[in-house]
Design a protein around this motif. Structure first.
Motif, PDB file in Angstrom:
ATOM      1  N   GLY A 114       0.799  -1.222   0.109  1.00 24.06           N
ATOM      2  CA  GLY A 114       0.127  -0.093  -0.092  1.00 24.06           C
ATOM      3  C   GLY A 114       0.832   1.113   0.013  1.00 24.06           C
ATOM      4  O   GLY A 114       0.438   2.380  -0.080  1.00 24.06           O
ATOM      5  N   GLY A 116       2.763   2.168  -2.149  1.00 25.85           N
ATOM      6  CA  GLY A 116       2.907   2.611  -3.548  1.00 25.85           C
ATOM      7  C   GLY A 116       3.914   2.457  -4.555  1.00 25.85           C
ATOM      8  O   GLY A 116       4.339   2.925  -5.425  1.00 25.85           O
ATOM      9  N   LYS A 117       4.358   1.054  -4.257  1.00 24.22           N
ATOM     10  CA  LYS A 117       5.595   0.431  -4.872  1.00 24.22           C
ATOM     11  C   LYS A 117       5.416   0.080  -6.299  1.00 24.22           C
ATOM     12  O   LYS A 117       5.989   0.607  -7.171  1.00 24.22           O
ATOM     13  CB  LYS A 117       5.841  -0.889  -4.188  1.00 24.22           C
ATOM     14  N   THR A 118       4.216  -0.425  -6.491  1.00 19.66           N
ATOM     15  CA  THR A 118       3.977  -0.811  -7.662  1.00 19.66           C
ATOM     16  C   THR A 118       3.554   0.626  -8.598  1.00 19.66           C
ATOM     17  O   THR A 118       4.092   0.585  -9.926  1.00 19.66           O
ATOM     18  CB  THR A 118       2.717  -1.810  -7.877  1.00 19.66           C
ATOM     19  N   THR A 119       2.901   1.331  -8.183  1.00 20.95           N
ATOM     20  CA  THR A 119       2.605   2.521  -8.901  1.00 20.95           C
ATOM     21  C   THR A 119       4.005   3.298  -9.342  1.00 20.95           C
ATOM     22  O   THR A 119       4.337   3.765 -10.335  1.00 20.95           O
ATOM     23  CB  THR A 119       1.681   3.449  -7.995  1.00 20.95           C
ATOM     24  N   GLN A 160      -1.571  -5.855 -11.601  1.00 21.35           N
ATOM     25  CA  GLN A 160      -1.685  -4.379 -11.527  1.00 21.35           C
ATOM     26  C   GLN A 160      -0.335  -4.020 -12.272  1.00 21.35           C
ATOM     27  O   GLN A 160      -0.445  -2.943 -12.861  1.00 21.35           O
ATOM     28  CB  GLN A 160      -1.521  -4.098  -9.902  1.00 21.35           C
ATOM     29  N   ASP A 264       0.679  14.658  -2.448  1.00 19.56           N
ATOM     30  CA  ASP A 264      -0.418  15.239  -2.649  1.00 19.56           C
ATOM     31  C   ASP A 264      -1.512  15.527  -1.688  1.00 19.56           C
ATOM     32  O   ASP A 264      -2.504  16.045  -1.953  1.00 19.56           O
ATOM     33  CB  ASP A 264      -1.007  14.691  -4.139  1.00 19.56           C
TER      34      ASP A 264
HETATM   35  P1  GDP Z   1       1.940  -1.076  -3.387  1.00 18.49           P
HETATM   36  O1  GDP Z   1       1.179  -2.094  -2.619  1.00 18.49           O
HETATM   37  O2  GDP Z   1       3.070  -0.636  -2.458  1.00 18.49           O
HETATM   38  O3  GDP Z   1       2.464  -1.599  -4.581  1.00 18.49           O
HETATM   39  O4  GDP Z   1       1.235   0.026  -3.651  1.00 18.49           O
HETATM   40  P2  GDP Z   1       0.278   0.670  -5.013  1.00 18.49           P
HETATM   41  O5  GDP Z   1       1.284   1.057  -6.011  1.00 18.49           O
HETATM   42  O6  GDP Z   1      -0.819  -0.291  -5.192  1.00 18.49           O
HETATM   43  O7  GDP Z   1      -0.376   1.962  -4.280  1.00 18.49           O
HETATM   44  C1  GDP Z   1      -1.473   1.743  -3.178  1.00 18.49           C
HETATM   45  C2  GDP Z   1      -2.492   3.057  -3.468  1.00 18.49           C
HETATM   46  O8  GDP Z   1      -1.819   4.128  -3.182  1.00 18.49           O
HETATM   47  C3  GDP Z   1      -2.957   2.884  -4.831  1.00 18.49           C
HETATM   48  O9  GDP Z   1      -4.375   3.321  -4.976  1.00 18.49           O
HETATM   49  C4  GDP Z   1      -2.242   4.117  -5.719  1.00 18.49           C
HETATM   50  O10 GDP Z   1      -3.038   4.412  -6.868  1.00 18.49           O
HETATM   51  C5  GDP Z   1      -2.020   5.089  -4.436  1.00 18.49           C
HETATM   52  N1  GDP Z   1      -0.760   5.621  -4.773  1.00 18.49           N
HETATM   53  C6  GDP Z   1       0.530   5.404  -4.967  1.00 18.49           C
HETATM   54  N2  GDP Z   1       1.374   6.710  -5.004  1.00 18.49           N
HETATM   55  C7  GDP Z   1       0.562   7.737  -4.916  1.00 18.49           C
HETATM   56  C8  GDP Z   1       0.719   8.828  -4.895  1.00 18.49           C
HETATM   57  O11 GDP Z   1       1.733   9.475  -5.168  1.00 18.49           O
HETATM   58  N3  GDP Z   1      -0.181   9.888  -4.760  1.00 18.49           N
HETATM   59  C9  GDP Z   1      -1.523   9.433  -4.681  1.00 18.49           C
HETATM   60  N4  GDP Z   1      -2.751  10.423  -4.224  1.00 18.49           N
HETATM   61  N5  GDP Z   1      -1.885   8.089  -4.523  1.00 18.49           N
HETATM   62  C10 GDP Z   1      -0.736   7.200  -4.570  1.00 18.49           C
END
Ligand code: GDP
Length: 309
Positions: A114, A116-119, A160, A264
């Motif tokens: 959660g 934001g790794k994948t994003t 994803q 943000d």
């Molecule tokens: P992971 O579990 O670490 O891979 O996390 P995800 O990449 O799935 O991100 C988790 C949530 O955070 C998703 O809904 C993304 O869209 C959101 N997210 C990631 N980076 C950002 C950011 O810089 N800004 C915002 N507003 N949301 C983000």
């Protein structure tokens, strides 16, 4: 709305007019305001204590030059110290990714689920594919990028990454939950070498909290991949907890940099200071939206300003 630090300090500063030096007595009230501002920005308490002690040590006895009041001089010390701590003392290129390695240069993404790794993997892939750069005159050139997911626990995470890679216009190497993370990493390395990729980005599994199995797994991946960059991705909204999470990852892995996501949101970004303090590593990028274009190089001075409010 929180009263911002500059306003609060200017009130305190008025009471100090006419004094020529920063002393124990006249700095005390100002440092209390600084401490409050940092805590409100969600900087972890031990980090706040260290910071305030450092500022105090620097400031005491400092001559107040020209028209500056002791209060203004102290605010100056706070600003410059915070900027330095945020990475301003590392030189202008601290935020650059270092990819100077026999290709493929490998980037390992670490962090909680959660965060934001994948994003961020998608954002970085796009960044590298387009040859974006953090400083004028330091163009890196467009890169041929491959991404792979070593998250064998959540098929949705692999899907994803596939989606994000398509949006970023980079190649995605399929993996599946039957494979071990090491097997995925070995395949990806071989594929990246054979097809002459410049950069291989490896997304990893995150857990909701820090646990030993997760740390062992990512350490093993690190040993196998020998990445030139190991980026710790952390959610700016995480506030006080960021310090413990950063410590756990920093103990398990030789991190090379930090990406602070979700700036943000309405967080003041205190996590940046906590994480930098714990890991000693520069924050290289910040995430500023859910979109793949929402990635920016980190600016220590802007961040110092935001934290102080
Ligand atoms: P992971 O579990 O670490 O891979 O996390 P995800 O990449 O799935 O991100 C988790 C949530 O955070 C998703 O809904 C993304 O869209 C959101 N997210 C990631 N980076 C950002 C950011 O810089 N800004 C915002 N507003 N949301 C983000």
């Amino acid at each position: 709305m929180l009263d911002n630090l500059t306003n609060r300090l200017s009130r305190v500063v008025k009471t100090l007019r006419g004094e020529a030096r920063l002393t124990e007595a006249n700095t005390q009230e100002i440092l209390r305001e600084v401490r409050m501002a940092l805590l409100e920005a969600d900087v972890a308490l031990p980090v706040v204590r260290d910071f305030v002690a450092k500022v105090k040590e620097k400031a005491l006895g400092e001559e107040v030059v020209g028209s500056l009041t002791p209060g203004q001089a102290l605010v100056g010390v706070v600003h410059s110290e915070l900027t330095a701590l945020m990475g301003g003392d590392l030189g202008p290129y601290a935020a650059e990714l270092s990819l100077a390695q026999q290709p493929p240069a490998i980037v390992l993404m670490a962090g909680l689920q959660g965060a934001g790794k994948t994003t961020t993997t998608g954002k970085l892939a796009r960044w590298l594919r387009e040859g974006l750069h953090t400083h004028e005159g330091r163009k890196t050139g467009k890169k041929k990028v491959l991404v792979v997911s070593a998250d064998v626990y959540r098929p949705a995470a692999i899907e994803q990454l596939r989606t994000v890679a398509a949006q970023a216009g980079v190649d995605f190497l399929p993996s599946n939950t039957e494979q071990s993370p090491e097997e995925i990493a070995r395949n990806a390395l071989e594929h990246a070498r054979r097809y002459h990729y410049d950069v291989l980005l490896v997304d990893t599994a995150g857990r909701l909290g820090v646990d030993e199995a997760m740390m062992r797994e990512i350490s093993a991946l690190h040993a196998l991949l020998k990445p030139i960059e190991t980026l710790f991705v952390v959610d700016a909204m995480q506030g006080q907890d960021a310090v413990n999470v950063a410590k756990a990852f920093n103990d398990a892995l030789p991190l090379t940099g930090v990406v602070l996501t979700k700036l943000d949101g309405d967080s003041r970004g205190g996590a940046a200071l906590s994480v930098r303090h714990v890991t000693g590593r520069p924050v290289k990028f910040v995430g500023v939206s859910e979109k793949l274009t929402g990635l920016e190089p980190f600016h220590p001075e802007r961040m110092a300003q935001r934290i102080l409010g």
